[in-house]
Design a protein around this motif. Structure first.
Motif, mmCIF file in Angstrom:
data_model
loop_
_atom_site.group_PDB
_atom_site.id
_atom_site.type_symbol
_atom_site.label_atom_id
_atom_site.label_comp_id
_atom_site.label_asym_id
_atom_site.label_seq_id
_atom_site.Cartn_x
_atom_site.Cartn_y
_atom_site.Cartn_z
ATOM 1 N N GLU A 33 37.348 -16.454 24.769
ATOM 2 C CA GLU A 33 36.393 -15.955 24.983
ATOM 3 C C GLU A 33 35.918 -14.570 24.278
ATOM 4 O O GLU A 33 34.798 -14.435 23.918
ATOM 5 N N HIS A 67 34.922 -15.771 20.778
ATOM 6 C CA HIS A 67 33.488 -16.392 20.773
ATOM 7 C C HIS A 67 32.434 -15.110 21.233
ATOM 8 O O HIS A 67 31.396 -15.278 20.533
ATOM 9 N N TYR A 68 32.557 -14.080 22.009
ATOM 10 C CA TYR A 68 31.580 -13.060 22.449
ATOM 11 C C TYR A 68 32.550 -11.911 22.138
ATOM 12 O O TYR A 68 32.747 -11.157 23.174
ATOM 13 N N VAL A 93 34.622 -20.071 27.798
ATOM 14 C CA VAL A 93 34.569 -20.440 26.523
ATOM 15 C C VAL A 93 35.563 -21.382 26.424
ATOM 16 O O VAL A 93 36.956 -20.940 26.674
ATOM 17 N N HIS A 101 33.526 -24.875 21.895
ATOM 18 C CA HIS A 101 32.779 -24.116 21.592
ATOM 19 C C HIS A 101 32.974 -23.380 20.131
ATOM 20 O O HIS A 101 32.107 -23.235 19.054
#
Length: 185
Positions: A63, A66-67, A112, A116
């Motif tokens: 996570e 990804h972000y 996530v 992804h």
């Protein structure tokens, strides 16, 4: 390609053989062990028994990669610092376990997934890059990843990344033999 073939046990045996070899050679090494088996996180459960677990998990890492809440390097450094807080030692070796999750409920709602990261148009090997960069941030000499069985969204990006050394654990069951043959081809 089949559950229950002792992949986690083999990874653990490999880890401890590596640690013993480093001890015998009086060599300093650092190892990052990642439990990426989100269906059956055996390393995570073993690690919990020791009551010495990181405050971050593999699902957290996916996570945050990804972000990222801030600059990627600062985020990676913060994450590595969290993993570094719970070292294990054996002779001159340090090793860290990144559990699959901190709480089993996390496995039911993963924001996530590796897919992804793997479906990045700019770089199809982003998932492997992320793990590599985490290992570098920890100054790890080795990164061992326990994957789930089959060609899943979690295992495929690592199994097919030509930069990664893979150890395939299997049985002689037709399902396993066919699956391993497919991967090797």
């Amino acid at each position: 390609f089949k559950g229950g073939v002792a992949r986690t046990l083999h990874l653990s045996a490999y880890l401890f053989a590596l640690l013993e070899r480093a001890k015998a050679l009086n060599t300093r090494i650092r190892v990052l062990v990642i439990d990426a088996d989100l269906e059956a996180p055996g390393l995570t459960y073993w690690n919990r028994l020791e009551r010495q677990q990181a405050r971050v998990s593999f699902t957290d890492f996916l996570e945050i990669w990804h972000y990222p809440p801030s600059e990627p390097e600062k985020t990676l450094s913060w994450f590595a610092d969290q993993v570094r807080k719970v070292p294990k030692s054996h002779g001159n070796a340090l090793w860290y376990v990144l559990p699959a999750c901190l709480d089993d409920r996390e496995l039911l709602d993963i924001p996530v997934l590796p897919e992804h990261l793997a479906r990045n148009a700019r770089d199809p090997w982003e998932y492997g890059n992320a793990i590599h960069r985490l290992g570098m941030a920890l100054d790890a000499d080795y990164v061992l990843v326990d994957l789930r069985s089959g060609l899943s969204e979690i295992s495929a990006p690592l199994l097919f990344d030509p930069r990664i050394q893979r150890i395939v654990v299997t049985t002689i069951a037709e399902q396993s033999v066919s699956g391993v043959r497919l991967v090797l081809e």
